[in-house]
Design a protein around this motif. Sequence first.
Motif, short mmCIF file in Angstrom:
data_model
loop_
_atom_site.label_atom_id
_atom_site.label_comp_id
_atom_site.label_asym_id
_atom_site.label_seq_id
_atom_site.Cartn_x
_atom_site.Cartn_y
_atom_site.Cartn_z
N GLY A 78 0.80 -1.22 0.00
CA GLY A 78 0.00 0.00 0.00
C GLY A 78 0.83 1.26 0.00
O GLY A 78 0.53 2.24 -0.73
N ARG A 79 1.88 1.30 0.80
CA ARG A 79 2.74 2.50 0.84
C ARG A 79 3.34 2.78 -0.53
O ARG A 79 3.41 3.93 -0.98
N ASN A 80 3.78 1.74 -1.19
CA ASN A 80 4.38 1.92 -2.51
C ASN A 80 3.34 2.27 -3.57
O ASN A 80 3.64 3.00 -4.51
N LEU A 81 2.12 1.77 -3.41
CA LEU A 81 1.06 2.18 -4.33
C LEU A 81 0.74 3.67 -4.17
O LEU A 81 0.50 4.36 -5.17
N ILE A 82 0.73 4.16 -2.94
CA ILE A 82 0.49 5.59 -2.73
C ILE A 82 1.57 6.40 -3.43
O ILE A 82 1.27 7.37 -4.15
N ARG A 83 2.83 6.03 -3.24
CA ARG A 83 3.92 6.73 -3.93
C ARG A 83 3.74 6.68 -5.45
O ARG A 83 3.87 7.69 -6.14
N ASN A 127 7.36 -3.35 -10.16
CA ASN A 127 6.69 -4.13 -11.20
C ASN A 127 5.25 -4.44 -10.79
O ASN A 127 4.34 -4.44 -11.64
N LEU A 128 5.02 -4.70 -9.52
CA LEU A 128 3.67 -4.96 -9.05
C LEU A 128 2.78 -3.73 -9.22
O LEU A 128 1.65 -3.82 -9.71
N CYS A 129 3.29 -2.56 -8.81
CA CYS A 129 2.51 -1.33 -8.96
C CYS A 129 2.17 -1.08 -10.43
O CYS A 129 1.04 -0.68 -10.76
N THR A 130 3.13 -1.33 -11.30
CA THR A 130 2.90 -1.16 -12.74
C THR A 130 1.84 -2.14 -13.23
O THR A 130 0.93 -1.78 -13.99
#
Length: 326
Positions: free
Chosen positions: A16-21, A208-211
């Motif tokens: 979640g933190r990385n998705l927000i970024r 890669n997951l966020c992408t």
Amino acid sequence: MTTTHYFLTGGSGYIGRNLIRFLTEQGHSVVALARSNDSAARVEALGARAFRADLLDTDLADGMVGCQVVIHAAADTDHDNRSVSQYRTNVEGTFNVLNSARQAGIKKALYLSTESVLLNGSPLRQVAEDHPLPKLAIGEYSRSKAAAEQVARDCADDEFHVVIVRPRFVWGRDDTTALPHLVDAAKSGQLAWINGGMYLTSTTHILNLCTGISLALEHGKNGDIYFITDDEPIEFRQFATSLLATQGVSAPDKSVPLWLLKTLAWSGDVANRISGGALRGPVTRQSLATSAVEVTLDITKAKEKLGYQPIISRAAGLAELERNGW
């Protein structure tokens, strides 16, 4: 670029933190569900707006008003035996999040699942998304996540578009899950390779997951499931050793036979079930299944249907960890 307004669960967690970024760097806005003041402070420090509530709260739709997309990334990921609380969080929570999204007028949602729904303790070699679920789940985490997947697919209709993403072994920057535990185990002398650790694994760098999540929301077919991983599998021992090396930690040489761990896991799970959860063994069949045999995923579908390509290599991700720590 048009700004999209997202509602995110699990915003204070690793993914979640990385998705927000990722989303805010693209100019989008994020409302993140937060169960505590600490969680609210974490997501707001990253640029999201916190909405204080729980997954099972009846007023969840209030926080979604004005949002266009829901990403449901929150889950109880405990690999011990916690059937009641874990099932409520993962299954009932998923229904409440998606039903609340519909009430708020949202038309699109993504459910973040896991390859663990497929685990049965045997090797999985380059399996595709249509690989059947095991008749009997390896543990409560797998069982609850598989049930939540079905909830998500049942929620999908002509008015509400839902896609499902399954990553495997998420790693990379800001890791508060796999890498810290791996380092602690190595430093304490508790880390040992199962049968030498020479089997293959798929991995998924967090970027890669966020992408992949972004592409699944843009191009995914309603009700469909997509694997997202780094491009090629790697030997489990080699990858874990490389992860440890980024933190200046040496990997051990010792190994433990799989048959012994399977025996301990089986007896521990039986004791846990008979005692109603009061007794727990040193390892569960659920935790063992994630890292004891080959688990590799075929991402052809994501490449062909979503246009997915990993945007960061494993070597670049390891170099980033070495420079910046986790």
